[in-house]
Motif scaffolding. Structure first.
Motif, PDB file in Angstrom:
ATOM      1  N   GLY A 191      -8.080 -10.070  -1.751  1.00 19.83           N
ATOM      2  CA  GLY A 191      -7.168  -9.835  -2.855  1.00 19.83           C
ATOM      3  C   GLY A 191      -6.279 -11.034  -3.113  1.00 19.83           C
ATOM      4  O   GLY A 191      -5.956 -11.808  -2.216  1.00 19.83           O
ATOM      5  N   GLY A 192      -5.904 -11.199  -4.361  1.00 20.12           N
ATOM      6  CA  GLY A 192      -4.974 -12.258  -4.729  1.00 20.12           C
ATOM      7  C   GLY A 192      -3.548 -11.907  -4.343  1.00 20.12           C
ATOM      8  O   GLY A 192      -3.210 -10.741  -4.119  1.00 20.12           O
ATOM      9  N   GLY A 193      -2.694 -12.908  -4.265  1.00 20.72           N
ATOM     10  CA  GLY A 193      -1.295 -12.718  -3.924  1.00 20.72           C
ATOM     11  C   GLY A 193      -0.371 -13.433  -4.901  1.00 20.72           C
ATOM     12  O   GLY A 193      -0.825 -14.176  -5.782  1.00 20.72           O
ATOM     13  N   ALA A 194       0.916 -13.224  -4.720  1.00 28.49           N
ATOM     14  CA  ALA A 194       1.895 -13.848  -5.615  1.00 28.49           C
ATOM     15  C   ALA A 194       1.827 -15.362  -5.569  1.00 28.49           C
ATOM     16  O   ALA A 194       2.090 -16.046  -6.561  1.00 28.49           O
ATOM     17  N   GLY A 195       1.458 -15.921  -4.401  1.00 24.86           N
ATOM     18  CA  GLY A 195       1.474 -17.365  -4.236  1.00 24.86           C
ATOM     19  C   GLY A 195       0.126 -18.037  -4.269  1.00 24.86           C
ATOM     20  O   GLY A 195       0.045 -19.258  -4.123  1.00 24.86           O
ATOM     21  N   GLY A 196      -0.969 -17.294  -4.450  1.00 27.60           N
ATOM     22  CA  GLY A 196      -2.276 -17.941  -4.447  1.00 27.60           C
ATOM     23  C   GLY A 196      -3.411 -16.972  -4.672  1.00 27.60           C
ATOM     24  O   GLY A 196      -3.276 -15.751  -4.505  1.00 27.60           O
ATOM     25  N   GLN A 197      -4.559 -17.516  -5.051  1.00 29.97           N
ATOM     26  CA  GLN A 197      -5.756 -16.727  -5.304  1.00 29.97           C
ATOM     27  C   GLN A 197      -6.368 -16.245  -3.995  1.00 29.97           C
ATOM     28  O   GLN A 197      -6.273 -16.899  -2.964  1.00 29.97           O
ATOM     29  N   GLY A 198      -7.032 -15.093  -4.043  1.00 33.93           N
ATOM     30  CA  GLY A 198      -7.744 -14.589  -2.876  1.00 33.93           C
ATOM     31  C   GLY A 198      -8.941 -15.450  -2.529  1.00 33.93           C
ATOM     32  O   GLY A 198      -9.608 -16.007  -3.413  1.00 33.93           O
ATOM     33  N   GLY A 199      -9.231 -15.574  -1.234  1.00 36.81           N
ATOM     34  CA  GLY A 199     -10.356 -16.380  -0.791  1.00 36.81           C
ATOM     35  C   GLY A 199     -11.683 -15.707  -1.046  1.00 36.81           C
ATOM     36  O   GLY A 199     -11.801 -14.478  -1.035  1.00 36.81           O
ATOM     37  N   GLY A 218       8.560 -11.948   3.484  1.00 35.15           N
ATOM     38  CA  GLY A 218       7.381 -12.192   2.663  1.00 35.15           C
ATOM     39  C   GLY A 218       6.902 -10.938   1.966  1.00 35.15           C
ATOM     40  O   GLY A 218       6.863  -9.852   2.560  1.00 35.15           O
ATOM     41  N   TYR A 219       6.557 -11.072   0.709  1.00 42.19           N
ATOM     42  CA  TYR A 219       6.096  -9.954  -0.107  1.00 42.19           C
ATOM     43  C   TYR A 219       4.799 -10.342  -0.827  1.00 42.19           C
ATOM     44  O   TYR A 219       4.452 -11.517  -0.958  1.00 42.19           O
ATOM     45  N   ALA A 220       4.115  -9.322  -1.339  1.00 35.26           N
ATOM     46  CA  ALA A 220       3.029  -9.490  -2.305  1.00 35.26           C
ATOM     47  C   ALA A 220       1.930 -10.433  -1.845  1.00 35.26           C
ATOM     48  O   ALA A 220       1.591 -11.390  -2.535  1.00 35.26           O
ATOM     49  N   GLY A 221       1.342 -10.157  -0.673  1.00 30.23           N
ATOM     50  CA  GLY A 221       0.189 -10.909  -0.188  1.00 30.23           C
ATOM     51  C   GLY A 221      -1.097 -10.129  -0.387  1.00 30.23           C
ATOM     52  O   GLY A 221      -1.104  -8.889  -0.443  1.00 30.23           O
ATOM     53  N   GLY A 222      -2.212 -10.831  -0.500  1.00 25.20           N
ATOM     54  CA  GLY A 222      -3.504 -10.191  -0.715  1.00 25.20           C
ATOM     55  C   GLY A 222      -4.139  -9.682   0.567  1.00 25.20           C
ATOM     56  O   GLY A 222      -3.975 -10.272   1.644  1.00 25.20           O
ATOM     57  N   GLY A 223      -4.895  -8.575   0.470  1.00 28.29           N
ATOM     58  CA  GLY A 223      -5.618  -8.026   1.607  1.00 28.29           C
ATOM     59  C   GLY A 223      -6.885  -8.802   1.901  1.00 28.29           C
ATOM     60  O   GLY A 223      -7.491  -9.394   1.010  1.00 28.29           O
ATOM     61  N   GLY A 224      -7.307  -8.831   3.180  1.00 25.89           N
ATOM     62  CA  GLY A 224      -8.500  -9.557   3.592  1.00 25.89           C
ATOM     63  C   GLY A 224      -9.782  -8.807   3.257  1.00 25.89           C
ATOM     64  O   GLY A 224      -9.797  -7.578   3.149  1.00 25.89           O
ATOM     65  N   GLY A 225     -10.873  -9.551   3.108  1.00 23.70           N
ATOM     66  CA  GLY A 225     -12.158  -8.956   2.775  1.00 23.70           C
ATOM     67  C   GLY A 225     -12.912  -8.471   4.004  1.00 23.70           C
ATOM     68  O   GLY A 225     -12.836  -9.072   5.078  1.00 23.70           O
ATOM     69  N   GLY A 226     -13.651  -7.374   3.872  1.00 30.47           N
ATOM     70  CA  GLY A 226     -14.509  -6.883   4.939  1.00 30.47           C
ATOM     71  C   GLY A 226     -15.807  -7.671   5.002  1.00 30.47           C
ATOM     72  O   GLY A 226     -16.213  -8.302   4.017  1.00 30.47           O
ATOM     73  N   ALA A 227     -16.489  -7.646   6.161  1.00 32.59           N
ATOM     74  CA  ALA A 227     -17.677  -8.491   6.319  1.00 32.59           C
ATOM     75  C   ALA A 227     -18.574  -8.012   7.454  1.00 32.59           C
ATOM     76  O   ALA A 227     -18.158  -7.266   8.337  1.00 32.59           O
ATOM     77  N   THR A 276     -17.633  -0.691   2.345  1.00 33.02           N
ATOM     78  CA  THR A 276     -18.984  -1.240   2.396  1.00 33.02           C
ATOM     79  C   THR A 276     -18.989  -2.731   2.050  1.00 33.02           C
ATOM     80  O   THR A 276     -19.373  -3.120   0.949  1.00 33.02           O
ATOM     81  N   SER A 277     -18.564  -3.542   3.012  1.00 37.07           N
ATOM     82  CA  SER A 277     -18.347  -4.979   2.776  1.00 37.07           C
ATOM     83  C   SER A 277     -17.441  -5.165   1.572  1.00 37.07           C
ATOM     84  O   SER A 277     -17.709  -5.949   0.662  1.00 37.07           O
ATOM     85  N   GLY A 278     -16.365  -4.400   1.582  1.00 38.13           N
ATOM     86  CA  GLY A 278     -15.489  -4.311   0.421  1.00 38.13           C
ATOM     87  C   GLY A 278     -14.507  -5.459   0.296  1.00 38.13           C
ATOM     88  O   GLY A 278     -14.189  -6.162   1.251  1.00 38.13           O
ATOM     89  N   GLY A 279     -14.020  -5.623  -0.919  1.00 34.39           N
ATOM     90  CA  GLY A 279     -12.993  -6.617  -1.199  1.00 34.39           C
ATOM     91  C   GLY A 279     -11.620  -6.120  -0.801  1.00 34.39           C
ATOM     92  O   GLY A 279     -11.349  -4.916  -0.755  1.00 34.39           O
ATOM     93  N   GLY A 280     -10.729  -7.063  -0.500  1.00 36.89           N
ATOM     94  CA  GLY A 280      -9.346  -6.720  -0.199  1.00 36.89           C
ATOM     95  C   GLY A 280      -8.574  -6.362  -1.455  1.00 36.89           C
ATOM     96  O   GLY A 280      -8.883  -6.828  -2.558  1.00 36.89           O
ATOM     97  N   GLY A 281      -7.568  -5.509  -1.311  1.00 41.04           N
ATOM     98  CA  GLY A 281      -6.738  -5.123  -2.439  1.00 41.04           C
ATOM     99  C   GLY A 281      -5.814  -6.243  -2.871  1.00 41.04           C
ATOM    100  O   GLY A 281      -5.332  -7.034  -2.062  1.00 41.04           O
ATOM    101  N   GLY A 282      -5.573  -6.325  -4.170  1.00 39.63           N
ATOM    102  CA  GLY A 282      -4.649  -7.316  -4.699  1.00 39.63           C
ATOM    103  C   GLY A 282      -3.205  -6.910  -4.493  1.00 39.63           C
ATOM    104  O   GLY A 282      -2.870  -5.722  -4.424  1.00 39.63           O
ATOM    105  N   ALA A 283      -2.331  -7.885  -4.375  1.00 37.37           N
ATOM    106  CA  ALA A 283      -0.905  -7.618  -4.219  1.00 37.37           C
ATOM    107  C   ALA A 283      -0.318  -7.061  -5.510  1.00 37.37           C
ATOM    108  O   ALA A 283      -0.793  -7.344  -6.610  1.00 37.37           O
ATOM    109  N   GLY A 284       0.721  -6.261  -5.342  1.00 36.67           N
ATOM    110  CA  GLY A 284       1.466  -5.829  -6.511  1.00 36.67           C
ATOM    111  C   GLY A 284       2.153  -7.007  -7.179  1.00 36.67           C
ATOM    112  O   GLY A 284       2.464  -8.018  -6.547  1.00 36.67           O
ATOM    113  N   GLY A 285       2.365  -6.881  -8.472  1.00 35.30           N
ATOM    114  CA  GLY A 285       3.031  -7.947  -9.211  1.00 35.30           C
ATOM    115  C   GLY A 285       4.386  -8.295  -8.610  1.00 35.30           C
ATOM    116  O   GLY A 285       5.142  -7.410  -8.196  1.00 35.30           O
TER     117      GLY A 285
END
Length: 245
Positions: free
Chosen positions: A142-150, A177-186, A16-25
């Motif tokens: 979601g956030g990732g190993a290399g940067g904050q989520g948008g 590439g590992y540990a990237g954040g998931g995109g947000g729904g809209a 429901t216009s949900g946020g993306g999941g964060g990357a694993g550590g």
């Protein structure tokens, strides 16, 4: 010395216009970006059997927020599972990297914190915030190993946040590439998962969020504005490299 790459399971995306999941550590020594490199384990680490835990990815939310990923462990190194993506009126979860917030509807709609619990160098980053500028709704990434989520945005009928960047490791001999954040729904254009990390894209309308690829530890994408299913987070990975003599 013994080098390692320990990536936890990614968080699942919210619905429901949900946020993306964060990357694993993401915790590593050698073969990757220098700001994220920890100390190699000692060469005299006792020869023997060691238990290895590879964290599972979190599940996508079905008309609710997702679930967090599970920890990955080798020896003294523990990477925390990625935070869950939030949904309407629910915040993103904290974790290795934090989950994105769903469309804000109440004061608790905050993005999940990254690097939780804290380690040095940091194992991840925070998720992005959602946007609810009626009638345009969007979830944060979601956030990732290399940067904050948008952050989600109200433009173009609501645009989902783009996933936080991951990290590239050469520990296998090739760049991965590992540990990237998931995109947000809209409502409008959905957010993309972090490039080259297997992270899930967000979705528009009632399409399900994209799932994170296995053994990359990336987050799942958030679901669009109509009740549906967020994308599952990707399973983590543990790689050990040492010189055999």
């Amino acid at each position: 010395s013994l080098n390692y790459l320990v990536v936890a399971g990614g968080g699942g995306g919210g619905s429901t216009s949900g946020g993306g999941g964060g990357a694993g550590g993401y915790r590593a020594s050698g073969y990757g970006p220098s700001p994220l490199q920890g100390t190699a384990l000692p060469a005299d680490l006792e020869v023997g059997d060691y238990a290895v835990t590879v964290g599972a990815g979190g599940s996508g939310g079905s008309n609710e927020k997702g679930t967090s990923g599970s920890n990955s462990v080798f020896s003294t190194i523990t990477s925390a599972g990625g935070g869950a993506g939030g949904n309407e009126c629910q915040s993103g979860g904290a974790g290795g990297s934090g989950g994105g917030a769903g469309t804000p509807g109440a004061a608790q709609d905050n993005a999940g914190a990254g690097n939780t619990p804290p380690v040095s160098p940091p194992q991840g980053n925070s998720g992005g915030g959602g946007s609810n500028s009626p009638p345009n709704k969007s979830g944060g990434a979601g956030g990732g190993a290399g940067g904050q989520g948008g952050n989600g945005s109200y433009v173009n009928c609501g645009t989902g946040g783009s996933g936080g960047a991951g990290a590239t490791s050469h520990i296998t001999g090739s760049p991965v590439g590992y540990a990237g954040g998931g995109g947000g729904g809209a409502d409008g254009p959905a957010g993309s998962g972090a490039a080259d990390t297997g992270a899930g894209d967000g979705s528009t309308n009632n399409g399900p969020g994209g799932a994170g690829s296995g053994n990359r530890g990336s987050g799942g994408g958030g679901n669009g504005p109509i009740n549906g299913l967020g994308g599952a987070g990707g399973k983590g990975i543990v790689i050990i490299r040492y010189k055999y003599q």
